[in-house]
Write a protein that holds these residues in place. Structure first.
Motif, short mmCIF file in Angstrom:
data_model
loop_
_atom_site.label_atom_id
_atom_site.label_comp_id
_atom_site.label_asym_id
_atom_site.label_seq_id
_atom_site.Cartn_x
_atom_site.Cartn_y
_atom_site.Cartn_z
N GLU A 1 50.15 41.58 41.26
CA GLU A 1 51.34 41.34 42.07
C GLU A 1 52.45 40.62 41.30
O GLU A 1 53.52 40.37 41.85
N ARG A 2 52.20 40.28 40.03
CA ARG A 2 53.16 39.53 39.22
C ARG A 2 53.64 38.28 39.97
O ARG A 2 54.83 38.04 40.14
N ARG A 3 52.67 37.52 40.41
CA ARG A 3 52.92 36.26 41.10
C ARG A 3 52.11 35.15 40.42
O ARG A 3 51.01 35.39 39.92
N TYR A 4 52.66 33.94 40.43
CA TYR A 4 51.85 32.80 40.04
C TYR A 4 50.69 32.66 41.02
O TYR A 4 50.85 32.91 42.23
N LEU A 5 49.54 32.27 40.50
CA LEU A 5 48.39 31.96 41.36
C LEU A 5 47.94 30.54 41.07
O LEU A 5 47.64 30.20 39.92
N LYS B 1 54.59 40.97 53.17
CA LYS B 1 55.24 40.12 54.16
C LYS B 1 56.22 39.14 53.52
O LYS B 1 56.89 38.38 54.22
N GLY B 2 56.29 39.14 52.17
CA GLY B 2 57.27 38.30 51.50
C GLY B 2 56.70 37.20 50.63
O GLY B 2 57.47 36.35 50.13
N ALA B 3 55.39 37.15 50.40
CA ALA B 3 54.80 36.08 49.59
C ALA B 3 55.34 36.12 48.17
O ALA B 3 55.38 37.19 47.54
N ASN B 4 55.75 34.97 47.66
CA ASN B 4 56.22 34.89 46.27
C ASN B 4 55.33 33.99 45.41
O ASN B 4 55.63 33.76 44.24
N VAL B 5 54.25 33.48 45.97
CA VAL B 5 53.27 32.72 45.21
C VAL B 5 51.91 32.86 45.90
O VAL B 5 51.83 32.97 47.13
N LEU B 6 50.86 32.92 45.11
CA LEU B 6 49.49 33.02 45.63
C LEU B 6 48.78 31.69 45.42
O LEU B 6 48.92 31.07 44.36
N VAL B 7 48.03 31.26 46.41
CA VAL B 7 47.25 30.03 46.32
C VAL B 7 45.81 30.35 46.71
O VAL B 7 45.57 30.96 47.75
N ASN B 8 44.87 29.95 45.88
CA ASN B 8 43.45 30.10 46.19
C ASN B 8 42.84 28.71 46.32
O ASN B 8 42.81 27.94 45.36
N ILE B 9 42.41 28.38 47.53
CA ILE B 9 41.71 27.11 47.75
C ILE B 9 40.24 27.44 47.99
O ILE B 9 39.91 28.34 48.76
N THR B 10 39.37 26.75 47.29
CA THR B 10 37.96 27.12 47.35
C THR B 10 37.06 25.91 47.16
O THR B 10 37.47 24.89 46.60
N ASN B 11 35.83 26.04 47.65
CA ASN B 11 34.79 25.04 47.42
C ASN B 11 33.59 25.75 46.83
O ASN B 11 32.83 26.42 47.53
#
Length: 498
Positions: free
Chosen positions: A419-423, A385-395
């Motif tokens: 995916e060769r994206r920053y996470l 869908k076009g994501a260029n960065v990955l973010v994982n928020i967790t507890n």
């Protein structure tokens, strides 16, 4: 190596007949394999931990092999996910019974395949197929064998072509190579299995080092700030602590540079948020910060585990978690379990209905809430869908720190490479870090050299990429080709003599 040789001698001395000794060696395989996930310093154990179980399978009947493999699987997963018992012991027990089947069922095929000339290819292929089934359809892709090597950056670059599966394959292959030599199989077979392993290993490293030397695309960049508030789980959702938690979040927010996106962990906000997110809008406007925060959203009679992005102007967008934690956020088969009184005391979190990107300046953010980073298919949907960065928020505060925090970090590294994206990883009690598209942990939040159960802010700069990897386009090709190869080898196995 001395340990392996001595173990082989011991097994031969008693012929794998004594029940307690057989259980010991089966359990030893499970235990050593489990330890490989609990610390990067122990990841080498998985390269030989299966040989004890393979010896047991070779010398026992099919029913006994199933039983001993079930025990090995039970010990393995107990070693890995014992921390679930901090939340639910009964849930842990039933989970272990279920996961152990992913060792017991393939053992029936492995026992037969060990007799084949091409056992060094057939056994790893079968093992990887069952890992794939567990991750894809079994709902629990935790501690896949390849994940244990998350610190071996050069080795795992192959992931952006074929996913985690070839790494798992290589690990099991080496175990079978050792088994063939220790069992004194035909020398030609043993040498061929070793040569195949060395060829694949060198190929993985060649590709890995070549990938790491390539210049990264660094045209567009963005500033980010990851918040690790370290809120004790015992304080969450208790009204007497609401103001204390809010004050801590505000304190950390004010430390962030004005031009960065400030990312808070899952369910950080101490109050359930309404559909207009009025309080969070006020927070963003008051302190002139752009915020991405995990909240519990109430919409009519439903509750959602939500990530909301709010600009300093008060504009917002949100993503509702799609992959819910069974027995944590919802009760599967609730109507069939209603006779258990404790089940009736739990309410369900509702799942979102669609993949939604959160857009901020030049960022198109795929937000993975809690264990959603276990699902490469979900991440791929975001990227398409076009994501260029990955973010994982967790507890992860529920689980008391190590080794769970290390185990949860492992799949995040693989998602970044795939995916060769920053996470970007913002965790309530840690580990909060910035992972590069090559899977390297570029920055990690430390306070007095501690990474967990500390509060702080991690600032950094990330670079964006719109490239689509081979794995993203052909995600399961290793499984399909491996399946075809396995069938071909089975057909021609008897026709080829070593």
């Amino acid at each position: 190596m001395d340990v392996m040789i001595n173990s082989r001698v011991n097994i031969q001395n008693f012929g794998v007949k004594n029940l307690l000794q057989i259980l010991f060696f089966s359990s030893l395989s499970g235990f050593l394999t489990g330890l490989s996930f609990n610390s990067p310093n122990l990841s080498f154990l998985i390269w030989f931990s299966l040989i004890f179980l393979l010896r047991v399978l070779k010398n026992n009947s099919y029913p006994k092999s199933f039983f001993y493999s079930f025990i090995a699987g039970f010990i393995h997963f107990l070693t890995v996910v014992f921390w679930i018992g901090f939340v639910t012991r009964l849930g842990l027990f039933f989970l272990l019974l279920y996961l152990s089947l992913y060792w017991a069922i393939p053992s029936l095929g492995i026992k037969k395949l060990l007799e084949k000339n091409f056992n060094f290819l057939l056994v790893p292929l079968l093992w990887v197929v069952f890992e794939y089934l567990r991750a894809k359809w079994g709902g629990f892709g935790w501690a896949l064998f390849g994940y244990s090597q998350f610190k071996n950056i050069a080795l795992i670059q192959i992931v952006n072509l074929l996913g985690v599966w070839p790494v798992s394959f290589l690990i099991v292959l080496f175990n079978v190579v050792l088994f063939n030599f220790l069992e004194k199989r035909k020398l030609s077979q043993s040498l061929l299995s070793l040569l195949v392993f060395l060829f694949l290993l060198s190929s993985f490293f060649f590709y890995g080092y070549s990938s790491l030397k390539r210049p990264s695309f660094k045209d567009k960049s963005s500033l980010v700030s990851l918040v690790q508030p370290n809120i004790a789980q015992e304080k969450k959702w208790q009204t007497i602590y609401y103001q204390e938690i809010k004050d801590k979040l505000v304190f950390l927010l004010r430390q962030a540079p004005p031009g960065s996106l400030v990312i808070f962990p899952e369910a950080s906000w101490p109050y359930s948020a309404g559909k207009d997110f009025a309080e969070l809008k006020l927070l963003a406007k008051t302190f002139k910060r752009d915020i991405l925060m995990g909240v519990v959203e109430k919409s009519e009679e439903n509750y959602f585990n939500t990530a909301v992005l709010i600009s300093k102007q008060g504009r917002f967008s949100k993503y509702r978690k799609l992959k819910l934690v069974p027995f944590g956020e919802y009760i599967p088969l609730r109507r069939f379990l209603s006779f258990i009184s404790v089940v009736n005391s739990f309410g369900d979190i509702s799942a979102g209905k669609e993949v939604v990107l959160l857009n901020y300046k030049n960022l198109r953010i795929a937000t993975l809430i809690c264990f959603e980073d276990l699902f490469p298919d979900l991440v791929r949907d975001f990227v398409r869908k076009g994501a260029n960065v990955l973010v994982n928020i967790t507890n992860d505060a529920w689980f008391k720190g190590y080794p769970q925090v290390i185990q949860h970090l492992q799949p995040a590294v693989f998602r970044a490479i795939e995916e060769r994206r920053y996470l970007l990883r913002a965790a309530n009690t840690g580990i909060s870090c910035i992972i590069s598209p090559q899977g390297e942990i570029e920055k990690i939040l430390r306070v007095n050299n501690k990474k967990i159960f500390v509060e702080g802010l991690l600032n950094g700069k990330i670079f964006l990429s719109q490239d689509e990897t081979f794995y993203s386009q052909w995600p399961d090709i290793f499984i399909y080709i491996g399946g075809i190869l396995g069938l071909v080898l089975l057909v021609f196995d008897k026709k080829i003599k070593f």
